[in-house]
Design a protein around this motif. Structure first.
Motif, short mmCIF file in Angstrom:
data_model
loop_
_atom_site.label_atom_id
_atom_site.label_comp_id
_atom_site.label_asym_id
_atom_site.label_seq_id
_atom_site.Cartn_x
_atom_site.Cartn_y
_atom_site.Cartn_z
N ARG A 63 0.82 -1.20 0.00
CA ARG A 63 0.00 0.00 0.00
C ARG A 63 0.85 1.25 0.00
N GLU A 64 1.89 1.26 0.83
CA GLU A 64 2.72 2.46 0.91
C GLU A 64 3.44 2.72 -0.39
N ALA B 57 2.41 1.84 -3.34
CA ALA B 57 1.42 2.34 -4.30
C ALA B 57 1.20 3.83 -4.09
N PHE B 58 1.13 4.23 -2.82
CA PHE B 58 0.91 5.65 -2.55
C PHE B 58 2.10 6.48 -3.03
N MET B 59 3.28 5.96 -2.84
CA MET B 59 4.45 6.69 -3.33
C MET B 59 4.40 6.83 -4.84
N ILE B 60 3.95 5.76 -5.50
CA ILE B 60 3.86 5.84 -6.96
C ILE B 60 2.85 6.90 -7.36
N VAL B 61 1.75 6.98 -6.61
CA VAL B 61 0.76 8.03 -6.91
C VAL B 61 1.42 9.40 -6.78
N LEU B 62 2.20 9.58 -5.71
CA LEU B 62 2.86 10.87 -5.52
C LEU B 62 3.82 11.17 -6.66
N VAL B 63 4.56 10.14 -7.07
CA VAL B 63 5.52 10.36 -8.16
C VAL B 63 4.78 10.78 -9.42
N ALA B 64 3.67 10.06 -9.73
CA ALA B 64 2.91 10.40 -10.93
C ALA B 64 2.39 11.83 -10.84
N LEU B 65 2.13 12.28 -9.63
CA LEU B 65 1.59 13.61 -9.43
C LEU B 65 2.62 14.67 -9.78
N PHE C 216 -4.76 11.85 -3.93
CA PHE C 216 -4.00 12.35 -2.80
C PHE C 216 -4.91 13.09 -1.82
#
Lengths: 330, 298, 444
Positions: free
Chosen positions: B120-121, B123-131, B176
């Protein structure tokens, strides 16, 4: 209390099977919920980046299939492209000048606003609203206002006896003009700073006062350290935006260069005047979508990717320090 | 035995005049600074508004005050450019994108905040990177792909669909924000629902969504703002098809379509800024909510 | 939940139909049934008044051909054309002002080869002037035809000339400079009237790639092998230095301020308003002046030439609009019929030439009785037919070469170039690299 010992022997197997079924159900649920994002991320993010890497080694103009040319794009970029290093310098200039100025100005206004009593709401609205203005509209407005001959700014400066510069028409003043435009839009940052400054616990100020600290010392030793994570966050966010800076530069260059799209004008308006507003994202756009050298644009984009990724890593690895967690399911 | 201390009225010691004067001067300085900045911030709008009321020739001259006031400029803007068409395009883009974004991001944010699972963590980091990565790193291949993809003869390039469709598969920023909000929901609410026999999906659609209304409103607001102001991607995909231009593209081309009619251009500029300002005044609460949701704390 | 679903579905439905309707109008029209007329689209660069004239010519074609319906889209530039071709969704016929790009259009096959059509309809190429034939093909592949042509000459304000006591228009560069100085009026540091504005990038005459000055200095861009010779031919550095001293006479900043608000293609054109006494411009300006400022007393003449080449007087820069059929268009036969009509029909050419005052692009239409004579316009026809008139070189990189040159000249004019000769050598190398890689693949 129920005596669980009797069932203790037969329980473990049943419990294991039950747990794994629950675990499977949960995994299925997670997949279902994350599904759209997984698909979107793969299709619109991961795949294009991989494909972009491939295209950077090709010559591709969309009329014929990509033609492999190895490192030729990168060699041209680093040695022969007369616009590459100016574009890099311009973007670095933005990071070195616009971002700190924006942060300092937003912080200054927030500090002043935090100390005001009356009319705070009005001021806050006035400072915040320009940040909402669409970038295109704001840029158009500023190009007009800073018109060297007939714009209000130079006219007023003229009345004050100052010979106003050429603003968007001058290579030396074009970027500072964009900075002024950027400072007009610091509303978002200012609001965040304001919230942070108002959140600084009173007792810290009081104990500092007791120790004899004057207002500037309180600022330096209490306020700034306490809100430093927010400042850092804003700086990093500013850097990210500087790496994507496109709209204002594009619109300003097109409008300021004056000529309409007529008569087969061979002069490329991007970066007007004299490449001073040619930022790295604008260069990518120029090669990819004005000249349709998509392979070369892909190569330029790869370099941007590496730099932006490095910056992003810095944030993500430090995100715990800046972003407040509460009630998280650990 | 307790002694009752006689409460004496608190004596406020009067500060010496130098300190009082200095404090007063600082207040004056503070307000002067704020007023000066406020004037500087309002001045551009003022100039734009004044120019929008001038005649064409006057807008080209060094005069600052319109003589006469041509209110008809605002009507002329609608007559010289297809403003309604552009607005319709923008509304379509905003509406469809926001809807898709909400529908696809809420489940993702929920999964990232209230469910426990391995990875999960990350995945969240990947979301941040994509952002945080610039859109320029992926535009070239995406454009090439869209331009070669025309099922049944329908061409995506030249329309706003390539800009809308990605929003239906999740948007990093909304994920986010929503995740930040979901983190603040006390587990007790969800546990109560679980005890009542609700499956996780039911919890999401009924309990969580209802609780998260302010966050959803904030996300919708930000999404509307972002799509309203969006320029780069619509420029890439609709540039050669004026029929599908959204407002921002149309505004940027307004000047080249109609030469140097600065008065009309400034009127158009104000018209394009207006909806956002109106929206702000109507939805201030949602704005504030959104800002605090970014969770940036000291 | 049901309410939500309803709202979602409704929004989707509305959105999809609206977008679909929008897409319908912009997607290609397929082959029609026997009764309905075929719909073809033509993209042109003209706008406003000139577009109206063009639409008039096309409507005549529409009336004569009931089996086809032509839709005209104006204000098109080359980026839009190449965009459309690359995305696989081009119109049926395209026309461009940038003849220099024919190297790309023909070289990459973006515009289809017209040779089979010309042969099928027995169209003889000799009816087109030699220069126009040059800028509509590349390396023997003909993918375009000329649609009216342009030539550049000198416009001068007779009232201002009389006031300054100048009897005749200048014939050499030194006369031009002297006359310009006499005609310039300042108030303090501000320029009120400029005798001649030589600023690179100012209006069409001064396109920064120097193509309009090349015929006046006998300048050649490429040698016989196709290599760039800007640094080898003395005429170029002489021109650049002369132009820079001309700009410095006015003051660089002063000129920028002077030019700040004067769009070329509107009634605020600086020459039309009498703020510039002499202007190098194309023959179309005659029509613009008639429509926007008929009160201006002006005359036309060939541009002055370099003192060292005084015999060239009478020549000028020549160019033109090109028209072709993009790859991927659907109704190729109907498209060709329209192209044939527009480029070879005497009546169409004469009517269009009268309307927008461009030079007729075939020999027979140039002699047509329908042409309305105009002494000021006649100058340009003479310039067009002058044997020393030149057009821009066509290369594989198309316009990109000229863009490079433009970027250089504006830099030099701003005083940012230290050593002119070595900078020109570098420029030559860059142009050669561009051309070498444009056709064969590689970086730009």
């Amino acid at each position: 209390m129920i005596d669980a010992s009797a069932g203790a022997v037969s329980r473990p197997i049943a419990r294991r099977r039950g747990r794994s079924r629950a675990a499977w159900r949960r995994r299925g649920l997670v997949l279902l919920l994350m599904g759209p994002w997984l698909a979107g991320f793969t299709i619109f993010f991961a795949y294009p980046i991989v494909w972009n890497a491939y295209l950077s080694f090709t010559h591709y103009n969309l009329l014929s299939p990509p033609k492999w040319i190895g490192l030729a794009n990168y060699r041209y970029m680093l040695h022969d492209d007369p616009q590459m290093w100016p574009a890099v310098r311009n973007t670095l200039w933005l990071i070195a000048v616009l971002v700190p100025l924006q942060v300092v100005f937003a912080l200054g206004v927030a500090l002043m606003l935090a100390r005001a009593r009356a009319g705070v709401g009005v001021f806050r609205t006035i400072f915040y609203l320009p940040a909402l203005a669409p970038p295109v509209a704001a840029t158009l407005g500023f190009v007009y206002i800073l018109n060297p001959a007939t714009g209000p700014v130079n006219i007023i400066l003229g009345h004050l006896g100052i010979h106003g510069p050429l603003w968007f028409q001058s290579p030396a003043w074009a970027k500072p003009s964009l900075v002024i435009l950027g400072l007009w839009g610091i509303g978002n940052t200012m609001i965040i700073f304001l919230a942070a400054v108002l959140d600084v616990p009173r007792h810290l100020y009081e104990s500092a006062e007791l120790d004899g600290a004057g207002p500037f010392q309180r600022l330096r030793w209490v306020t700034l350290p306490t809100i430093s994570p927010v400042i850092l966050f804003s700086v990093v966010l500013g850097v990210i935006q500087a790496l994507q800076y496109f709209t204002q530069a594009y619109v300003a260059a097109n409008i300021a260069s004056g000529q309409a799209d007529q008569a087969g004008d061979t002069l490329n308006h991007l970066g007007y005047p004299l490449d001073s507003t040619l930022f790295y994202p604008v260069l990518i756009y120029q090669h990819g979508f004005a000249y349709f050298n998509m392979g070369y644009a892909a190569a330029l984009a790869m370099v941007l990717l590496v730099v932006a990724f490095a910056v992003t890593l810095v944030i993500v690895l430090n995100s715990r320090r800046w972003v407040h967690y509460s009630g998280a399911v650990r | 035995m307790t002694t009752v201390a006689v409460a004496r009225p608190v004596e406020r010691r009067k500060l010496p005049p130098q300190v009082r004067r200095r404090r007063f001067l600082m207040v004056v300085a503070n307000y002067s600074f704020l007023i000066a900045v406020a004037i500087a911030f309002l001045a551009p709008i003022g100039f734009i508004a004044l120019t929008s009321l001038m005649t064409t020739n006057q807008a080209l001259s060094p005069e600052l005050w319109p003589h006469p006031f041509r209110w008809s400029n605002y009507l002329d803007v609608f007559r010289t450019a297809p403003i309604w068409r552009w607005t319709l395009n923008t509304m379509m883009y905003s509406g469809l994108a926001t809807l898709g974004l909400l529908l696809s991001s809420i489940p993702v944010a929920y999964a990232l905040s209230r469910l426990r699972w391995r990875g999960r963590e990350i995945a969240f980091m990947i979301v941040l990177v994509a952002l945080m990565l610039p859109p320029q790193v992926s535009v070239v291949p995406l454009y090439a792909t869209w331009s070669k993809f025309h099922p049944f003869g329908f061409h995506f390039v030249g329309t706003l669909w390539p800009v809308i469709i990605p929003n239906w598969l999740g948007d990093a920023f909304s994920i986010f924000l929503l995740r930040q909000f979901f983190l603040t929901i006390p587990e007790e609410y969800l546990d109560a629902a679980r005890v009542d026999g609700c499956g996780e999906l039911r919890i999401l659609t009924t309990v969580v969504t209802r609780l998260a209304k302010p966050a959803i409103a904030a996300v919708a607001l930000f999404s509307f703002l972002y799509t309203f102001n969006d320029f780069f991607l619509p420029l890439l995909y609709t540039n050669e098809n004026p029929h599908n231009w959204p407002l921002q593209i149309g505004l940027s081309q307004f000047r080249s379509l109609h030469q140097v009619q600065w008065n009309l251009t400034m009127a158009a500029t104000l018209l394009v800024m207006a909806p956002v300002v109106v929206l702000f005044f109507l939805a201030q609460k949602a704005f504030v909510e959104g800002v605090t949701l970014t969770g940036v704390k000291g | 939940m049901r309410r939500w679903t309803g709202i979602v579905l409704a929004t989707l439905a509305v959105g999809a139909t609206a977008m679909g309707a929008a897409a319908q109008t912009s997607s290609k029209a397929g082959p029609s049934a026997a009764a309905a007329p075929a719909k073809i689209t033509i993209w042109v660069g003209w706008s406003a008044r000139e577009l109206k004239e063009f639409k008039g010519v096309v409507s005549e074609y529409d009336a004569k051909h009931s089996d086809v319906q032509v839709k005209v889209v104006g204000s098109i530039n080359d980026t839009k054309i190449t965009n459309a071709i690359r995305s696989g969704n081009p119109p049926d016929v395209v026309s461009s002002f940038t003849s220099a790009n024919v190297g790309i259009y023909c070289g990459t096959g973006a515009w289809i080869d017209l040779a089979p059509f010309l042969k099928k309809d027995h169209i003889s190429l000799s009816q087109f002037p030699k220069t126009s034939l040059y800028y509509t093909q590349f390396k023997g592949k003909r993918c375009a035809l000329p649609l009216l042509a342009d030539s550049y000459g000198l416009y001068y304000n007779k009232t201002l000339f009389a006031k300054a006591g100048i009897k005749a228009p200048p014939k050499t560069f030194s006369q031009l400079l002297a006359d310009a100085k006499k005609l310039t009026q300042r108030s303090g540091n501000k320029l009120d009237v400029v005798g001649y504005d030589p600023f690179w990038g100012f209006y069409s005459g001064n396109v920064a790639d120097m193509t309009n000055y090349a015929p006046l200095i006998a300048g050649k861009y490429l040698d016989s092998k196709g290599k760039s010779i800007l640094s080898k031919q003395f005429a170029w550095s002489k021109l650049l230095r002369w132009q820079k001293s001309f700009v410095d006479y006015y003051g660089y900043d002063n000129l920028v301020r002077f030019q700040a608000n004067a769009d070329e293609f509107s009634a605020s054109n600086l020459f039309e308003r009498g703020k510039i006494a002499m202007l190098m411009d194309g023959e179309w300006r005659v029509a613009f002046l008639k429509a926007e400022h008929p009160e201006l007393k002006y005359a036309t003449a060939p541009m002055p030439v370099d003192d060292a080449h005084a015999g060239l007087y009478g020549a000028g820069s020549v160019n033109g609009t090109i028209i072709g059929i993009p790859k991927g268009g659907k109704n190729v036969d109907q498209a060709w019929a329209l192209v044939k009509y527009l480029t070879t029909n005497n009546h169409a050419l004469a009517r269009f030439s009268n309307g927008i005052r461009n030079v007729p692009s075939t020999r027979s239409s140039a002699k047509s009785k329908e042409l309305k004579p105009d002494p000021r316009f006649a100058t340009f026809i003479k310039i067009f037919n002058n044997k020393s008139s030149l057009t821009a070189p066509i290369t594989a990189a198309g316009n990109a070469n000229l863009s490079l040159i433009s970027q250089f000249t504006v830099k030099y004019q701003a005083g940012k170039v230290k050593n002119l000769h070595s900078a020109l050598k570098t420029l030559d190398k860059q142009i050669d690299a561009q051309n070498a890689q444009a056709g064969g693949g590689g970086p730009p």
